[in-house]
Design an enzyme around this catalytic site. Structure first.
Site, short mmCIF file in Angstrom:
data_model
loop_
_atom_site.label_atom_id
_atom_site.label_comp_id
_atom_site.label_asym_id
_atom_site.label_seq_id
_atom_site.Cartn_x
_atom_site.Cartn_y
_atom_site.Cartn_z
N PRO A 78 0.80 -1.23 0.00
CA PRO A 78 0.00 0.00 0.00
C PRO A 78 0.83 1.27 0.00
O PRO A 78 2.05 1.28 0.21
CB PRO A 78 -0.80 -0.12 1.31
CG PRO A 78 -0.76 -1.56 1.69
CD PRO A 78 0.56 -2.05 1.20
N GLU A 79 0.13 2.37 -0.19
CA GLU A 79 0.70 3.70 -0.06
C GLU A 79 1.31 3.87 1.33
O GLU A 79 0.70 3.49 2.34
CB GLU A 79 -0.40 4.75 -0.28
CG GLU A 79 0.05 6.19 -0.08
CD GLU A 79 -1.07 7.20 -0.29
OE1 GLU A 79 -0.77 8.40 -0.42
OE2 GLU A 79 -2.26 6.79 -0.35
N ALA A 80 2.53 4.42 1.38
CA ALA A 80 3.15 4.80 2.64
C ALA A 80 3.28 3.64 3.63
O ALA A 80 3.25 3.84 4.84
CB ALA A 80 2.39 5.95 3.30
N LYS A 83 4.76 10.96 -5.61
CA LYS A 83 3.39 11.46 -5.79
C LYS A 83 3.45 12.91 -6.26
O LYS A 83 4.04 13.77 -5.60
CB LYS A 83 2.63 11.34 -4.47
CG LYS A 83 1.13 11.54 -4.54
CD LYS A 83 0.53 11.21 -3.18
CE LYS A 83 -1.00 11.22 -3.21
NZ LYS A 83 -1.56 10.80 -1.91
#
Length: 352
Positions: free
Chosen positions: A70-72, A158
């Protein structure tokens, strides 16, 4: 689709999470892909890396060739935190919260990147990992790419953080929008709501993305519509990985305060419900979305589907009208300060 439930635990013995198995068509070229739905160990990057390795080992045990986190995931998504910011004011606690968050981020390159590369090589998988990247005292929400030989391929920053994310993360530029050509397909990534930016998607389509990774923090059901649209629009596989988090996965109050929630949170309250999913170029959901808990969500990607559905619609090919509509991407680094080479200065000094 079958979901085999297992007990989620940090123990090293036995599977950590549920595995979603879609079966496969052995008559077509396929890539076994897994999206990881799991929580960061917040403020503890070494423990998060240990957890990532356990998950990666389990996914590899299921035969996965590509694993998307996942993100982060490394560094953490600071859900519910406002870092003590209001218009015209910052608090001392908020500054300390940022100091701790900055400390949990990683340098790229750096020792944590080396460890992730070693994991990819050890388990012979292509790895797409969401991290918080530290560049001096500015942080970026970043995706790192690794090949199955343990080589770091590159990164995507991003380009546009969302809402309050902009107070803690810098903005990526056009120099980090890569699509990597690999033996298992052309792999790229866009993070969370930048997936809703049509021009960014078009740039990725123009680079030939076939396996479109979409690490996210958006667990709303409407997110599924965006993922389906991208699969259809781009004629690509879409792999969206989100964390599944409970309040207890974050530090307790008053060290970590959740803001902006109308309900009283208990330790077991779900603060991010996941929704990780894998979608084919036809728009068919191959695995997920999962809202039940931490899980490994897998599917076999028939790469022949790309050509079958590009036949219908190729957004940067036969369905484009460049004489009417076109896009220019500024893909060079944008640096705030540029120093001229000292070599020229030295040569001029010698002449004098």
């Amino acid at each position: 689709m079958a979901l085999v439930t297992t007990t989620s635990s940090a123990a090293n013995d036995g599977p950590l999470f549920a595995e979603v198995d879609m079966g496969s068509d052995f008559n077509a070229p396929t890539v076994r892909a897994t999206v990881v739905q799991a929580s960061t160990v917040f403020y503890d990057t070494p423990a998060t890396l240990d957890k990532a390795e356990r998950l990666l080992a389990e996914a590899a045990g299921y035969g996965s060739q590509l694993v998307v986190f996942p993100e982060a995931f490394v560094g953490g998504y600071p859900r519910g935190s406002n870092f003590g910011v209001s218009i015209g004011n910052r608090t001392q606690k908020g500054r300390e919260d940022f100091r701790k968050y900055h400390s949990a981020a990683i340098d790229v390159p750096g020792p944590e990147v080396d460890r992730l590369a070693a994991m990819a090589g050890k388990y012979k998988v292509y790895l797409v990992m969401g991290v918080i990247e530290r560049d001096g005292y500015t942080l970026y929400c970043t995706v790192l790419f690794f090949d199955s030989q343990g080589r770091y391929l590159g990164k995507h920053r991003k380009v546009m953080p969302t809402a309050l994310e902009r107070i803690i993360w810098g903005l990526g530029d056009g120099s980090t929008i890569p699509v990597f050509e690999t033996p298992i397909g052309k792999i790229g990534a866009a993070i969370c709501w930048e997936n809703r930016m049509p021009l960014l998607r078009t740039a990725m389509y123009a680079k030939g993305v076939e396996i479109y990774c979409a690490p996210t923090a958006d667990a709303r059901e409407v997110w599924q519509a965006s993922m389906t649209h991208i699969a259809l629009e781009g004629g690509c596989f879409v792999l969206s990985a989100n964390q599944f988090c409970r309040r207890k996965d974050y530090p307790p109050a008053p060290e970590y305060e959740f803001c902006g929630t109308e309900e009283e949170l208990t330790p077991d309250s779900v603060v991010c419900a996941g929704g990780s999913v894998i979608i084919s170029p036809s728009g068919a959901v191959l695995a997920g979305p999962n809202y039940e808990g931490e899980a490994l969500i897998s599917a076999d990607l028939d790469l022949g589907e790309i050509a079958r559905f590009k036949f219908d619609f190729d957004v940067v090919g036969h369905y484009s009208r460049p004489e009417v509509l076109s896009l220019v991407v500024k893909d060079h680094p944008t640096n705030p300060v540029t120093f001229t080479s000292t070599t020229e200065t030295e040569e001029n000094t010698k002449i004098k």
